[in-house]
Design a protein around this motif. Structure first.
Motif, mmCIF file in Angstrom:
data_model
loop_
_atom_site.group_PDB
_atom_site.id
_atom_site.type_symbol
_atom_site.label_atom_id
_atom_site.label_comp_id
_atom_site.label_asym_id
_atom_site.label_seq_id
_atom_site.Cartn_x
_atom_site.Cartn_y
_atom_site.Cartn_z
ATOM 1 N N ASN A 71 0.867 -1.176 0.000
ATOM 2 C CA ASN A 71 0.000 0.000 0.000
ATOM 3 C C ASN A 71 0.906 1.228 0.000
ATOM 4 O O ASN A 71 1.292 1.723 1.057
ATOM 5 C CB ASN A 71 -0.918 -0.009 1.218
ATOM 6 C CG ASN A 71 -1.930 1.118 1.189
ATOM 7 O OD1 ASN A 71 -1.961 1.932 0.269
ATOM 8 N ND2 ASN A 71 -2.770 1.168 2.200
ATOM 9 N N VAL A 72 1.282 1.692 -1.203
ATOM 10 C CA VAL A 72 2.163 2.855 -1.328
ATOM 11 C C VAL A 72 1.523 3.865 -2.269
ATOM 12 O O VAL A 72 0.796 3.500 -3.180
ATOM 13 C CB VAL A 72 3.579 2.467 -1.840
ATOM 14 C CG1 VAL A 72 4.300 1.595 -0.830
ATOM 15 C CG2 VAL A 72 3.521 1.783 -3.192
ATOM 16 N N LYS A 73 1.818 5.153 -2.017
ATOM 17 C CA LYS A 73 1.237 6.175 -2.875
ATOM 18 C C LYS A 73 2.005 7.481 -2.780
ATOM 19 O O LYS A 73 2.717 7.746 -1.816
ATOM 20 C CB LYS A 73 -0.219 6.415 -2.519
ATOM 21 C CG LYS A 73 -0.453 6.952 -1.119
ATOM 22 C CD LYS A 73 -1.943 7.080 -0.849
ATOM 23 C CE LYS A 73 -2.227 7.445 0.594
ATOM 24 N NZ LYS A 73 -3.671 7.564 0.840
ATOM 25 N N THR A 74 1.817 8.289 -3.819
ATOM 26 C CA THR A 74 2.263 9.677 -3.777
ATOM 27 C C THR A 74 1.085 10.493 -3.267
ATOM 28 O O THR A 74 -0.058 10.037 -3.307
ATOM 29 C CB THR A 74 2.691 10.181 -5.180
ATOM 30 O OG1 THR A 74 1.569 10.111 -6.068
ATOM 31 C CG2 THR A 74 3.852 9.363 -5.730
ATOM 32 N N SER A 75 1.355 11.697 -2.800
ATOM 33 C CA SER A 75 0.246 12.554 -2.370
ATOM 34 C C SER A 75 -0.316 13.278 -3.585
ATOM 35 O O SER A 75 0.350 13.428 -4.610
ATOM 36 C CB SER A 75 0.714 13.548 -1.306
ATOM 37 O OG SER A 75 1.679 14.423 -1.841
ATOM 38 N N VAL A 76 -1.552 13.732 -3.471
ATOM 39 C CA VAL A 76 -2.227 14.387 -4.594
ATOM 40 C C VAL A 76 -1.474 15.642 -5.026
ATOM 41 O O VAL A 76 -1.301 15.882 -6.223
ATOM 42 C CB VAL A 76 -3.698 14.716 -4.249
ATOM 43 C CG1 VAL A 76 -4.350 15.530 -5.349
ATOM 44 C CG2 VAL A 76 -4.473 13.421 -4.005
ATOM 45 N N ASP A 77 -0.992 16.436 -4.104
ATOM 46 C CA ASP A 77 -0.322 17.679 -4.490
ATOM 47 C C ASP A 77 1.145 17.498 -4.877
ATOM 48 O O ASP A 77 1.793 18.428 -5.331
ATOM 49 C CB ASP A 77 -0.456 18.736 -3.398
ATOM 50 C CG ASP A 77 0.151 18.299 -2.072
ATOM 51 O OD1 ASP A 77 0.476 17.110 -1.932
ATOM 52 O OD2 ASP A 77 0.289 19.143 -1.177
ATOM 53 N N PHE A 78 1.685 16.281 -4.763
ATOM 54 C CA PHE A 78 3.082 16.014 -5.107
ATOM 55 C C PHE A 78 3.288 15.988 -6.619
ATOM 56 O O PHE A 78 2.488 15.409 -7.358
ATOM 57 C CB PHE A 78 3.517 14.662 -4.526
ATOM 58 C CG PHE A 78 4.892 14.225 -4.948
ATOM 59 C CD1 PHE A 78 6.013 14.752 -4.336
ATOM 60 C CD2 PHE A 78 5.056 13.309 -5.966
ATOM 61 C CE1 PHE A 78 7.289 14.348 -4.727
ATOM 62 C CE2 PHE A 78 6.324 12.894 -6.365
ATOM 63 C CZ PHE A 78 7.433 13.417 -5.745
ATOM 64 N N GLN A 79 4.344 16.638 -7.064
ATOM 65 C CA GLN A 79 4.795 16.539 -8.445
ATOM 66 C C GLN A 79 6.279 16.212 -8.395
ATOM 67 O O GLN A 79 7.034 16.849 -7.656
ATOM 68 C CB GLN A 79 4.593 17.850 -9.208
ATOM 69 C CG GLN A 79 3.164 18.077 -9.648
ATOM 70 C CD GLN A 79 3.063 19.320 -10.502
ATOM 71 O OE1 GLN A 79 2.967 20.422 -9.970
ATOM 72 N NE2 GLN A 79 3.091 19.140 -11.794
ATOM 73 N N GLY A 80 6.696 15.227 -9.179
ATOM 74 C CA GLY A 80 8.092 14.832 -9.196
ATOM 75 C C GLY A 80 8.229 13.336 -9.337
ATOM 76 O O GLY A 80 7.312 12.665 -9.806
ATOM 77 N N THR A 81 9.372 12.820 -8.912
ATOM 78 C CA THR A 81 9.651 11.391 -9.018
ATOM 79 C C THR A 81 9.880 10.816 -7.628
ATOM 80 O O THR A 81 10.588 11.408 -6.820
ATOM 81 C CB THR A 81 10.902 11.146 -9.895
ATOM 82 O OG1 THR A 81 10.664 11.724 -11.183
ATOM 83 C CG2 THR A 81 11.192 9.673 -10.054
ATOM 84 N N LYS A 82 9.253 9.694 -7.372
ATOM 85 C CA LYS A 82 9.404 9.024 -6.086
ATOM 86 C C LYS A 82 9.592 7.532 -6.350
ATOM 87 O O LYS A 82 8.921 6.963 -7.209
ATOM 88 C CB LYS A 82 8.172 9.258 -5.219
ATOM 89 C CG LYS A 82 8.308 8.744 -3.816
ATOM 90 C CD LYS A 82 7.241 9.305 -2.905
ATOM 91 C CE LYS A 82 7.533 8.851 -1.489
ATOM 92 N NZ LYS A 82 6.674 9.455 -0.530
ATOM 93 N N THR A 83 10.511 6.918 -5.606
ATOM 94 C CA THR A 83 10.768 5.488 -5.771
ATOM 95 C C THR A 83 10.385 4.740 -4.503
ATOM 96 O O THR A 83 10.754 5.147 -3.404
ATOM 97 C CB THR A 83 12.254 5.236 -6.110
ATOM 98 O OG1 THR A 83 12.565 5.913 -7.331
ATOM 99 C CG2 THR A 83 12.543 3.754 -6.278
ATOM 100 N N PHE A 84 9.637 3.665 -4.698
ATOM 101 C CA PHE A 84 9.236 2.778 -3.605
ATOM 102 C C PHE A 84 9.893 1.420 -3.833
ATOM 103 O O PHE A 84 9.974 0.957 -4.969
ATOM 104 C CB PHE A 84 7.717 2.562 -3.616
ATOM 105 C CG PHE A 84 6.902 3.819 -3.502
ATOM 106 C CD1 PHE A 84 6.635 4.374 -2.265
ATOM 107 C CD2 PHE A 84 6.386 4.428 -4.636
ATOM 108 C CE1 PHE A 84 5.860 5.529 -2.157
ATOM 109 C CE2 PHE A 84 5.625 5.581 -4.542
ATOM 110 C CZ PHE A 84 5.361 6.129 -3.294
#
Length: 111
Positions: A71-84
């Motif tokens: 259960n992983v996610k980015t936030s709605v207001d986040f813009q960019g790159t995220k690694t899980f």
């Protein structure tokens, strides 16, 4: 000279006895936005550890992956790159944009 030769041969035997380095963790890419799009270009099919790199291009959306033990996610207001880094188990995984889950969604099965 003989001691150097023995040391060299011993070193070669040691190197041959060491198991190969474990394979690297596979990386999969997810994208959300621009517009009302969410996707994974290539989807995992086998259980095990993966890296999921999400490119989030909109502050109106998020990328949310759920499935057995994940259960992983980015936030709605986040813009960019995220690694899980996640460990996939056998089962079905779904990815959605939470605010637009009825139209922005996808899935994949892991065996």
């Amino acid at each position: 000279m003989r001691a150097t030769l023995v040391a060299s041969v011993s070193a070669l035997v040691l190197v041959a006895a060491v198991p190969a380095v474990a394979a690297t963790t596979p990386t999969f890419k997810g994208t959300v936005g621009p517009g009302f799009t969410i996707a994974m270009a290539k989807k995992p099919t086998k259980a095990g550890k993966i890296k999921l790199t999400v490119s989030d291009k909109s502050d109106l959306h998020n990328f949310h992956l759920t499935g057995p033990g994940v259960n992983v996610k980015t936030s709605v207001d986040f813009q960019g790159t995220k690694t899980f880094t996640v460990t996939l188990k056998k089962g079905t995984y779904r990815f959605v944009c939470d605010p637009h889950a009825t139209s922005m969604k996808g899935s994949f099965k892991v065996s």
